[in-house]
Design an enzyme around this catalytic site. Sequence first.
Site, PDB file in Angstrom:
ATOM      1  N   ARG A  70     -21.125   7.987 -11.252  1.00 20.46           N
ATOM      2  CA  ARG A  70     -21.975   6.804 -11.129  1.00 20.46           C
ATOM      3  C   ARG A  70     -22.207   6.417  -9.674  1.00 20.46           C
ATOM      4  O   ARG A  70     -23.302   5.987  -9.304  1.00 20.46           O
ATOM      5  CB  ARG A  70     -21.373   5.621 -11.894  1.00 20.46           C
ATOM      6  CG  ARG A  70     -21.197   5.848 -13.391  1.00 20.46           C
ATOM      7  CD  ARG A  70     -22.528   6.153 -14.082  1.00 20.46           C
ATOM      8  NE  ARG A  70     -22.405   6.195 -15.528  1.00 20.46           N
ATOM      9  CZ  ARG A  70     -22.098   7.280 -16.227  1.00 20.46           C
ATOM     10  NH1 ARG A  70     -21.881   8.435 -15.617  1.00 20.46           N
ATOM     11  NH2 ARG A  70     -22.006   7.228 -17.539  1.00 20.46           N
ATOM     12  N   ALA A 122      -2.287  -9.412   0.114  1.00 21.39           N
ATOM     13  CA  ALA A 122      -3.459  -9.656  -0.730  1.00 21.39           C
ATOM     14  C   ALA A 122      -4.652  -8.810  -0.295  1.00 21.39           C
ATOM     15  O   ALA A 122      -5.242  -8.078  -1.102  1.00 21.39           O
ATOM     16  CB  ALA A 122      -3.813 -11.138  -0.696  1.00 21.39           C
ATOM     17  N   ASP A 138       3.548  -1.460   5.515  1.00 25.82           N
ATOM     18  CA  ASP A 138       4.023  -2.826   5.291  1.00 25.82           C
ATOM     19  C   ASP A 138       5.545  -2.800   5.156  1.00 25.82           C
ATOM     20  O   ASP A 138       6.092  -1.863   4.565  1.00 25.82           O
ATOM     21  CB  ASP A 138       3.402  -3.425   4.024  1.00 25.82           C
ATOM     22  CG  ASP A 138       3.428  -4.947   4.018  1.00 25.82           C
ATOM     23  OD1 ASP A 138       4.539  -5.521   4.051  1.00 25.82           O
ATOM     24  OD2 ASP A 138       2.354  -5.565   3.981  1.00 25.82           O
ATOM     25  N   ARG A 196      -3.069 -13.577  -6.292  1.00 22.61           N
ATOM     26  CA  ARG A 196      -4.209 -13.043  -5.538  1.00 22.61           C
ATOM     27  C   ARG A 196      -4.177 -11.515  -5.385  1.00 22.61           C
ATOM     28  O   ARG A 196      -4.905 -10.959  -4.569  1.00 22.61           O
ATOM     29  CB  ARG A 196      -4.290 -13.706  -4.163  1.00 22.61           C
ATOM     30  CG  ARG A 196      -3.073 -13.481  -3.271  1.00 22.61           C
ATOM     31  CD  ARG A 196      -3.121 -14.411  -2.051  1.00 22.61           C
ATOM     32  NE  ARG A 196      -2.070 -14.114  -1.091  1.00 22.61           N
ATOM     33  CZ  ARG A 196      -0.816 -14.559  -1.179  1.00 22.61           C
ATOM     34  NH1 ARG A 196      -0.464 -15.311  -2.205  1.00 22.61           N
ATOM     35  NH2 ARG A 196       0.073 -14.246  -0.256  1.00 22.61           N
ATOM     36  N   VAL A 243       3.939  -2.958  12.259  1.00 24.07           N
ATOM     37  CA  VAL A 243       3.173  -2.335  13.333  1.00 24.07           C
ATOM     38  C   VAL A 243       3.280  -3.210  14.573  1.00 24.07           C
ATOM     39  O   VAL A 243       2.951  -4.396  14.533  1.00 24.07           O
ATOM     40  CB  VAL A 243       1.701  -2.151  12.920  1.00 24.07           C
ATOM     41  CG1 VAL A 243       0.840  -1.765  14.112  1.00 24.07           C
ATOM     42  CG2 VAL A 243       1.577  -1.096  11.826  1.00 24.07           C
ATOM     43  N   ASP A 294      -1.896 -10.706   9.226  1.00 21.63           N
ATOM     44  CA  ASP A 294      -2.028 -12.161   9.270  1.00 21.63           C
ATOM     45  C   ASP A 294      -1.550 -12.740  10.598  1.00 21.63           C
ATOM     46  O   ASP A 294      -1.378 -13.940  10.727  1.00 21.63           O
ATOM     47  CB  ASP A 294      -1.269 -12.815   8.108  1.00 21.63           C
ATOM     48  CG  ASP A 294       0.218 -12.469   8.094  1.00 21.63           C
ATOM     49  OD1 ASP A 294       0.693 -11.823   9.048  1.00 21.63           O
ATOM     50  OD2 ASP A 294       0.902 -12.844   7.123  1.00 21.63           O
ATOM     51  N   CYS A 313     -13.255  -8.855  22.839  1.00 24.21           N
ATOM     52  CA  CYS A 313     -14.477  -9.376  23.454  1.00 24.21           C
ATOM     53  C   CYS A 313     -14.667 -10.864  23.141  1.00 24.21           C
ATOM     54  O   CYS A 313     -15.327 -11.577  23.896  1.00 24.21           O
ATOM     55  CB  CYS A 313     -15.696  -8.606  22.964  1.00 24.21           C
ATOM     56  SG  CYS A 313     -15.855  -6.928  23.623  1.00 24.21           S
ATOM     57  N   CYS A 320       3.226 -17.760  10.447  1.00 24.98           N
ATOM     58  CA  CYS A 320       4.365 -18.651  10.252  1.00 24.98           C
ATOM     59  C   CYS A 320       4.148 -19.612   9.106  1.00 24.98           C
ATOM     60  O   CYS A 320       5.030 -19.816   8.278  1.00 24.98           O
ATOM     61  CB  CYS A 320       4.604 -19.478  11.522  1.00 24.98           C
ATOM     62  SG  CYS A 320       4.936 -18.509  12.992  1.00 24.98           S
ATOM     63  N   CYS A 373     -12.106  -2.896  25.644  1.00 23.76           N
ATOM     64  CA  CYS A 373     -13.154  -1.880  25.516  1.00 23.76           C
ATOM     65  C   CYS A 373     -13.965  -1.654  26.789  1.00 23.76           C
ATOM     66  O   CYS A 373     -14.657  -0.640  26.889  1.00 23.76           O
ATOM     67  CB  CYS A 373     -14.071  -2.212  24.342  1.00 23.76           C
ATOM     68  SG  CYS A 373     -15.075  -3.696  24.528  1.00 23.76           S
TER      69      CYS A 373
END
Length: 292
Positions: A6, A31, A52, A63, A100, A120, A164, A177, A234
Amino acid sequence: MERYSRQILVLGFEVQQKLAGLKVTIVGCGALGTALAELLTRLGVGYIKIIDADIVEISNLHRTRLFTEEDVGKPKALVCKDRLAKINSGIKIDAVIDVVDQTNVEELIKGSDYVFDALDSLFYRLVLNDACVKLGIPLIYGGVIGEYSSVKLIVPKVTSCLSCFMNYANEADTNACETIGTLNTVIDVTASLQVQLMLKHLVGEIDGNLYYLDMKSLRLDRIRIERSSQCEACSKGEYVYLNSRLEVSCGIKRLRTSEGYISKNQGVKTEKVKDGFIICYPDGKCFKKVSR
């Protein structure tokens, strides 16, 4: 190809082949990360790495579709991997239980065709941006607060990057937090926009606009952001966040030693502390999740 019949009618066989050859990294499996992972898995992306260090909590369930009540207390990355493998056994999925940061981000994302930001923390989001720009990997940013979100494709040296128009100040990074509410509807639309930006880029259309979603008013705004000639990432290649020794004081972070907490080979264990809790895994790695 019956599974994808499809969407091949929409995307074409050539694009489906490109999807099968992609290597994608999702940083964060909360989430937004789980929504991204499910969409990419069902599309047929050939390889997905999920990063994670957190565990599933009961407050996550409203969620996310990948987590169930039986998953509470289990590692998010491993739960995601298990669920996704049941959705599409024809792709390869790796789970990395870690955070990370400046010490490992380049190693974790190298070789990726796309990196999806489902973090987050503003600071570590800018660390990830630095690493992607440095390595020349397209980054697809997504940020959610309440009934609002924003998404953007960053193509290094072509479009504007996060640095930027974003910068970090200690007092500004409250998301990692504080408990900030959101809705599953906002999460799903945000993830869909991020994946759609990848699909557009895959067919040669570079859309470097920032998209701002207001679900309360059912409004989507497109904001043009030009590359800054003064951008430290950049334009100047200085990568101030990637080279920083700063550690954000809240959120989830790696402990340098597990000594004094929980011994190895006991499964996933948690320990309540004054300002949050400790998560220790069987391999001896421990993380501290701090909250206010």
